[in-house]
Motif scaffolding. Structure first.
Motif, PDB file in Angstrom:
ATOM      1  N   ARG A   1       0.479  -1.071  -0.503  1.00 33.83           N
ATOM      2  CA  ARG A   1       0.107  -0.331  -0.042  1.00 33.83           C
ATOM      3  C   ARG A   1       1.364   0.615  -0.060  1.00 33.83           C
ATOM      4  O   ARG A   1       2.024   1.613   0.702  1.00 33.83           O
ATOM      5  N   TYR A   2       0.796   2.029  -0.812  1.00 36.01           N
ATOM      6  CA  TYR A   2       1.311   3.501  -0.577  1.00 36.01           C
ATOM      7  C   TYR A   2       2.655   3.627  -1.677  1.00 36.01           C
ATOM      8  O   TYR A   2       2.723   4.744  -2.452  1.00 36.01           O
ATOM      9  N   ALA A   3       3.713   2.559  -0.824  1.00 33.67           N
ATOM     10  CA  ALA A   3       4.701   2.986  -1.424  1.00 33.67           C
ATOM     11  C   ALA A   3       5.355   1.930  -1.712  1.00 33.67           C
ATOM     12  O   ALA A   3       5.125   0.986  -1.806  1.00 33.67           O
TER      13      ALA A   3
ATOM     14  N   LEU B   1       2.071   8.882   4.501  1.00 34.90           N
ATOM     15  CA  LEU B   1       1.988   7.315   4.255  1.00 34.90           C
ATOM     16  C   LEU B   1       2.864   6.503   3.283  1.00 34.90           C
ATOM     17  O   LEU B   1       3.242   5.681   3.478  1.00 34.90           O
ATOM     18  N   ILE B   2       3.318   7.146   2.166  1.00 38.42           N
ATOM     19  CA  ILE B   2       4.330   7.076   1.470  1.00 38.42           C
ATOM     20  C   ILE B   2       5.661   6.576   2.064  1.00 38.42           C
ATOM     21  O   ILE B   2       6.297   5.663   2.015  1.00 38.42           O
ATOM     22  N   GLU B   3       6.243   7.148   3.116  1.00 34.05           N
ATOM     23  CA  GLU B   3       6.878   7.524   4.476  1.00 34.05           C
ATOM     24  C   GLU B   3       6.855   6.308   4.970  1.00 34.05           C
ATOM     25  O   GLU B   3       7.637   5.774   5.454  1.00 34.05           O
ATOM     26  N   GLN B   4       5.500   6.113   6.009  1.00 39.85           N
ATOM     27  CA  GLN B   4       5.738   5.047   7.033  1.00 39.85           C
ATOM     28  C   GLN B   4       3.727   4.261   6.644  1.00 39.85           C
ATOM     29  O   GLN B   4       2.796   4.670   6.970  1.00 39.85           O
ATOM     30  N   PRO B   5       4.033   3.822   5.324  1.00 42.97           N
ATOM     31  CA  PRO B   5       2.618   3.212   4.874  1.00 42.97           C
ATOM     32  C   PRO B   5       2.061   1.959   6.327  1.00 42.97           C
ATOM     33  O   PRO B   5       1.009   1.721   5.786  1.00 42.97           O
ATOM     34  N   ASP B   6       2.877   1.884   6.666  1.00 44.77           N
ATOM     35  CA  ASP B   6       2.345   0.702   7.917  1.00 44.77           C
ATOM     36  C   ASP B   6       1.754   1.661   9.830  1.00 44.77           C
ATOM     37  O   ASP B   6       1.211   0.848  10.205  1.00 44.77           O
ATOM     38  N   ASN B   7       1.614   2.834   9.034  1.00 43.09           N
ATOM     39  CA  ASN B   7       1.337   3.889  10.116  1.00 43.09           C
ATOM     40  C   ASN B   7      -0.437   3.651  10.363  1.00 43.09           C
ATOM     41  O   ASN B   7      -1.059   4.036   9.618  1.00 43.09           O
ATOM     42  N   GLY B   8      -1.328   2.473  10.885  1.00 41.83           N
ATOM     43  CA  GLY B   8      -2.504   2.847  10.643  1.00 41.83           C
ATOM     44  C   GLY B   8      -3.324   3.323  10.699  1.00 41.83           C
ATOM     45  O   GLY B   8      -4.780   3.828  10.447  1.00 41.83           O
ATOM     46  N   GLU B   9      -3.049   4.104  12.287  1.00 42.02           N
ATOM     47  CA  GLU B   9      -3.741   5.237  12.447  1.00 42.02           C
ATOM     48  C   GLU B   9      -4.437   6.197  11.268  1.00 42.02           C
ATOM     49  O   GLU B   9      -5.101   7.141  11.007  1.00 42.02           O
ATOM     50  N   LEU B  10      -2.746   6.516  10.995  1.00 44.29           N
ATOM     51  CA  LEU B  10      -3.071   7.323   9.278  1.00 44.29           C
ATOM     52  C   LEU B  10      -3.514   6.967   8.708  1.00 44.29           C
ATOM     53  O   LEU B  10      -4.888   8.230   7.425  1.00 44.29           O
ATOM     54  N   ASP B  11      -3.878   5.506   8.246  1.00 45.45           N
ATOM     55  CA  ASP B  11      -5.055   5.096   6.908  1.00 45.45           C
ATOM     56  C   ASP B  11      -5.936   5.370   7.092  1.00 45.45           C
ATOM     57  O   ASP B  11      -6.897   5.455   6.368  1.00 45.45           O
TER      58      ASP B  11
END
Length: 269
Positions: free
Chosen positions: A59-61, A234-244
Motif C-alpha cells: 500500500r502507498y509506497a 503514508l508513502i514514508e510510513q505505509p504501516d501507520n494504521g492510524e494515519l491510514d
C-alpha cells in the motif's frame, strides 16, 4: 436491486475520466525475459529495467529496490532491431539465442510470424510504462495501490494508471492513491470484480474503469491539502494504521457518506 449507496455513487464520474488505465507488459516467456538482477551482463544494463512483481507491491509506497529485472529492448525510447541488439549487447543476444527454441516453439505469435523470436510479446511503450504511475497487484485481498513516483518499475499483467490529461501529475496521482486505497473504493471493486478462492478479487482494467470517484476539482482546498499531506506521510510510513484510518475518513467525507453508509462498506468510524 441497487442499494441506495450504489445509486449515490453513480452520481460520481468513473475513474477513467481522470486516469488512463492500462495493463502492464506481457512477455510471453517470463521465465526467460525476467532475470535476477545479478545475472545481467556487465555493461549491458541499458536493456534491462527493474521489475516489480505483484508479490512485492504494498500500500502507498513501492519498494526502494527489487531483486529482478526484465529484458526491455528499448534505448532512448526507441525499440532496437535484431542487428543493433546483436552488435551492442552481445552477451544478452547470446543468452537469448540459448533460449531460441523455447522462445519460438512456445509462443503462438512467433510461430505465426507476427513476432520476432527474441522479442517480448507486448513490452508496452516506454512513455506509458516508465512514468509516474499508480500500480496494484492483479489479485487483491485488500487494496494495495502504490505510487511509483519516479516511473522506475516495469509491471507485468497488473494494472497501471497515469493521468489522462496534463497538469499537476503527482498531486493527481496522490489524490487517487488515497481514493483507491479507501474503504469505499474497495467496496465498489469487491462488488464488481471476479472472485477467486479465499476471497481474492481480480483487478482488471474493465473493473477499475467502472469505479466511481470524486472529482478532485470539487474538493475544498483545505481538505485537499490535508489529504495530500497524509498521503505523503503514508508513502514514508505505509504501516501507520492510524494515519491510514484518518485518510479513509477524509475520503468518505469527500464522497459525502452518511454514518449508515460507512457502516455498510465496513468502515469502523
Amino acid at each position: 436491486a441497487q442499494s441506495d449507496l450504489n445509486r449515490k455513487l453513480q452520481h460520481f464520474s468513473r475513474l477513467n475520466a481522470y486516469l488512463t488505465i492500462r495493463e502492464g507488459f506481457v512477455s510471453g516467456a517470463d521465465d526467460i525475459f525476467i532475470l535476477q538482477r545479478d545475472l545481467v551482463p556487465p555493461g549491458e544494463e541499458e536493456v534491462y529495467k527493474p521489475f516489480l512483481s505483484d508479490r512485492e507491491m504494498e500500500r502507498y509506497a513501492v519498494p526502494a529496490q527489487t531483486t529482478r529485472v526484465v529484458f526491455y529492448p528499448y534505448v532512448d525510447g526507441a525499440k532496437l532491431d535484431a542487428a543493433e541488439l546483436q552488435r551492442r549487447f552481445r552477451q544478452t543476444w547470446r543468452y537469448l539465442e540459448s533460449h531460441q527454441k523455447a522462445l519460438t516453439e512456445n509462443r503462438a505469435a512467433v510461430r505465426k510470424g507476427h513476432l520476432a523470436w527474441w522479442c517480448p510479446e507486448r513490452p508496452r511503450s516506454p512513455e506509458n510504462m516508465f512514468r509516474p504511475k499508480l500500480v496494484s497487484p492483479h489479485l487483491i485481498l485488500t487494496p494495495r495501490f502504490s505510487l511509483d513516483a519516479g516511473g522506475r518499475y516495469a509491471v507485468s499483467h497488473s494494472p497501471l494508471m497515469y493521468p489522462a490529461g496534463a497538469g499537476a501529475e503527482l498531486e493527481l496521482l496522490r489524490f487517487f492513491l488515497a481514493v483507491l486505497n479507501s474503504s469505499v473504493c474497495y467496496w465498489q471493486i469487491a462488488n464488481t470484480s471476479h472472485k477467486y478462492s479465499r476471497g481474492y478479487a481480480m483487478l482488471e482494467n474493465k473493473t477499475l474503469k467502472r469505479v466511481h470517484v470524486p472529482d478532485p476539482a470539487n474538493v475544498r482546498m483545505a481538505t485537499m491539502k490535508k489529504l495530500q499531506g497524509y498521503v505523503r506521510e503514508l508513502i514514508e510510513q505505509p504501516d501507520n494504521g492510524e494515519l491510514d484510518r484518518k485518510l479513509d475518513r477524509i475520503v468518505a467525507d469527500i464522497y459525502g457518506l452518511t454514518k449508515s453508509e460507512r457502516a455498510e462498506i465496513g468502515m469502523d468510524d
